[in-house]
Design a protein around this motif. Structure first.
Motif, PDB file in Angstrom:
ATOM      1  N   VAL A 106      52.733  31.967  30.915  1.00 38.43           N
ATOM      2  CA  VAL A 106      52.378  33.164  31.672  1.00 38.43           C
ATOM      3  C   VAL A 106      53.643  33.996  31.822  1.00 38.43           C
ATOM      4  CG1 VAL A 106      51.478  34.065  33.846  1.00 38.43           C
ATOM      5  CG2 VAL A 106      50.605  31.897  32.939  1.00 38.43           C
ATOM      6  N   ARG A 107      53.572  35.287  31.481  1.00 41.99           N
ATOM      7  CA  ARG A 107      54.749  36.148  31.565  1.00 41.99           C
ATOM      8  C   ARG A 107      54.451  37.352  32.443  1.00 41.99           C
ATOM      9  NH1 ARG A 107      55.056  34.312  26.162  1.00 41.99           N
ATOM     10  NH2 ARG A 107      57.030  33.270  25.714  1.00 41.99           N
ATOM     11  N   VAL A 108      55.387  37.636  33.339  1.00 45.42           N
ATOM     12  CA  VAL A 108      55.330  38.830  34.180  1.00 45.42           C
ATOM     13  C   VAL A 108      56.708  39.476  34.096  1.00 45.42           C
ATOM     14  CG1 VAL A 108      54.917  39.769  36.477  1.00 45.42           C
ATOM     15  CG2 VAL A 108      53.673  37.724  35.731  1.00 45.42           C
ATOM     16  N   GLY A 109      56.817  40.535  33.316  1.00 46.68           N
ATOM     17  CA  GLY A 109      58.123  41.150  33.115  1.00 46.68           C
ATOM     18  C   GLY A 109      59.104  40.144  32.560  1.00 46.68           C
ATOM     19  N   THR A 131      58.963  34.053  33.070  1.00 47.21           N
ATOM     20  CA  THR A 131      58.101  33.219  32.235  1.00 47.21           C
ATOM     21  C   THR A 131      57.779  31.944  32.992  1.00 47.21           C
ATOM     22  OG1 THR A 131      59.087  34.052  30.184  1.00 47.21           O
ATOM     23  CG2 THR A 131      57.868  31.987  30.047  1.00 47.21           C
ATOM     24  N   ALA A 169      51.240  34.647  39.295  1.00 52.84           N
ATOM     25  CA  ALA A 169      51.676  35.241  38.022  1.00 52.84           C
ATOM     26  C   ALA A 169      50.502  35.499  37.084  1.00 52.84           C
ATOM     27  CB  ALA A 169      52.704  34.344  37.343  1.00 52.84           C
ATOM     28  N   ARG A 170      49.395  34.808  37.282  1.00 52.64           N
ATOM     29  CA  ARG A 170      48.228  35.021  36.422  1.00 52.64           C
ATOM     30  C   ARG A 170      47.499  36.317  36.760  1.00 52.64           C
ATOM     31  NH1 ARG A 170      47.951  29.325  37.196  1.00 52.64           N
ATOM     32  NH2 ARG A 170      48.457  28.252  35.260  1.00 52.64           N
ATOM     33  N   PRO A 180      49.278  39.524  38.102  1.00 51.43           N
ATOM     34  CA  PRO A 180      50.352  40.354  38.659  1.00 51.43           C
ATOM     35  C   PRO A 180      49.801  41.664  39.232  1.00 51.43           C
ATOM     36  CG  PRO A 180      50.395  40.366  36.248  1.00 51.43           C
ATOM     37  CD  PRO A 180      49.431  39.303  36.659  1.00 51.43           C
ATOM     38  N   MET A 237      60.530  41.132  43.456  1.00 55.74           N
ATOM     39  CA  MET A 237      59.344  40.722  42.711  1.00 55.74           C
ATOM     40  C   MET A 237      58.194  40.284  43.616  1.00 55.74           C
ATOM     41  SD  MET A 237      59.253  38.071  39.526  1.00 55.74           S
ATOM     42  CE  MET A 237      57.906  38.168  38.346  1.00 55.74           C
ATOM     43  N   ARG A 251      52.045  39.888  47.241  1.00 57.98           N
ATOM     44  CA  ARG A 251      51.778  40.414  45.898  1.00 57.98           C
ATOM     45  C   ARG A 251      52.992  40.103  45.008  1.00 57.98           C
ATOM     46  NH1 ARG A 251      51.203  45.498  47.146  1.00 57.98           N
ATOM     47  NH2 ARG A 251      53.324  46.085  46.593  1.00 57.98           N
ATOM     48  N   ASP A 276      54.865  41.310  41.535  1.00 56.16           N
ATOM     49  CA  ASP A 276      54.985  42.367  40.547  1.00 56.16           C
ATOM     50  C   ASP A 276      56.119  42.029  39.590  1.00 56.16           C
ATOM     51  OD1 ASP A 276      53.039  44.283  41.636  1.00 56.16           O
ATOM     52  OD2 ASP A 276      54.434  44.411  43.312  1.00 56.16           O
ATOM     53  N   ALA A 277      56.131  42.703  38.441  1.00 55.57           N
ATOM     54  CA  ALA A 277      57.251  42.568  37.534  1.00 55.57           C
ATOM     55  C   ALA A 277      58.513  43.100  38.221  1.00 55.57           C
ATOM     56  CB  ALA A 277      57.008  43.354  36.250  1.00 55.57           C
TER      57      ALA A 277
END
Length: 232
Positions: free
Chosen positions: A130-133, A136, A169-170, A172, A215, A225, A227-228
């Motif tokens: 899973v990647r957010v900005g 990882t 993260a799933r 964002p 983040m 929340r 966020d990236a």
């Protein structure tokens, strides 16, 4: 799951024998230790799938044993304690316990809690990255990495912190209520707003130390929340 190895660290022989009997009856493998030092030795050599850990132990107490287990890795731990005060429960969760039960407890409940914890921890295996900005999250390796100016930084997270980060993260940008995070990530007995806040506060601090303090943010009157990171 029923072939999982359970380490019971309990200095009262009668309680240990009862728990062992219930776990064995349900198909689990069991090893017992009567003190914290022996428990840590068994943990290092036998690599159990889950630890049931008493707080009041001779020599090293349960908090010391839990802290040592967390320094080694992410083995799920259920704390068994005669102390019912919220502060004791919160301390165990803050150090990294996955759940707790208060004595006198029903052995059926302990086994049920163990199954629930194992489902949560083992259920992450096999899921994709899973990647957010620049973040990882690798559920299979149970590892979170953050790319920053000095390269990739591995986040040293407790199991509960990792579950919260992985869950958020799933999705964002979504605002998660505290109840959402309790249901998905926290022990059944830990449905306290301040328990969620404590875990998220520690997670936010670790993200900030890695350069992603922006983040994880609070949503006033609701929850949190993810966020990236800004500028990435």
């Amino acid at each position: 799951m029923t072939d999982a190895l359970i380490l019971i660290v309990e200095d009262e022989p009668e309680i240990a024998e009862i728990l062992e009997g219930y776990f064995v009856r349900e198909g689990f493998r069991v090893i017992c230790a009567r003190d914290g030092t022996t428990g840590l030795a068994h943990h290092q050599t036998l690599r159990p799938d889950l630890v049931v850990l008493d707080i009041k132990l001779p020599g090293k107490d349960g908090f010391e044993v839990l802290a040592a287990i967390r320094r080694r890795g992410e083995t799920p731990v259920i704390m068994a304690t005669a102390l019912a005060e919220d502060l004791d429960k919160l301390q165990a969760l803050r150090i990294g316990a996955d759940d707790y039960v208060v004595k006198p407890f029903n052995p059926h409940e302990v086994v049920a809690r163990a199954r629930a914890v194992l489902r949560r921890t083992m259920g992450q295996a096999g899921k994709s990255l899973v990647r957010v900005g620049s973040l990882t999250v690798d559920p299979e390796a149970r590892r979170a990495m953050l790319e920053c100016d000095r390269g990739a930084v591995s986040l040293d997270l407790t199991p509960t912190e990792f579950r919260i980060l992985s869950h958020m993260a799933r999705a964002p940008g979504r605002a998660f209520s505290r109840a959402d995070l309790v249901d998905a990530c926290l022990p059944e007995g830990a449905a306290l707003d301040r328990t969620v806040d404590s875990h998220v506060s520690n997670l936010r601090r670790k993200l900030a130390a890695a350069g992603a303090g922006d983040m994880l943010t609070g949503v006033r009157g609701f929850g949190y929340r993810l966020d990236a990171p800004h500028g990435r």
